[in-house]
Design a protein around this motif. Structure first.
Motif: not given
Length: 141
Positions: A82-86, A100-102, A106-109, A112-119
């Protein structure tokens, strides 16, 4: 004065199963996930005009809604980010849409990028990727 109390019995609570996503009823397209400055981009590309128009309409209706990326295997949700942090912005492209989810944090970024890697890793292992807005599937690959 005496009061009688009944013994308290605990009822076992079973885990709630993850939602099942029926990818047969969701528009199919090619989905790519990639990191970008401040977060990630989700690009949905369609092969035919009808599917493209459907995905673009669903994205337009979902502007400002919670975006999530679900990875599904055999009809079961393996992972849902869930990209609720962006802030997610959906733009139409010639053959689909780009989400585009931004975040400026810095921690939220990093999240988001960890979610990208995992998916990306789950899709590489055979999962189907499904993009949802407010829990409703918009497109799957």
């Amino acid at each position: 004065m005496t009061t009688a109390t009944a013994p308290i019995t605990a009822t076992p609570v079973s885990a709630v199963p993850a939602p099942q996503i029926n990818c047969l009823t969701v528009p199919k397209c090619k989905i790519t996930l990639e990191k970008c400055a401040g977060g990630m981009k989700i690009v949905c590309k369609c092969d035919d005009e009808l599917t493209c128009n459907m995905i673009q309409a669903l994205c337009a209706q979902s502007a400002g809604c919670l975006c999530s990326v679900c990875c599904v295997q055999n009809g079961n949700c393996v992972c849902c980010c869930n990209l609720s942090m962006c802030k997610c912005v959906c733009e139409t492209t010639v053959d689909g849409c780009c989400i585009t989810c931004t975040s400026g944090d810095a921690d939220c970024c990093k999240m988001i990028q960890a979610c990208c890697d995992q998916c990306c890793a789950l899709v590489a292992c055979g999962c189907t990727c499904c993009i949802c807005f407010n829990g409703m599937p918009v497109c799957c690959c």
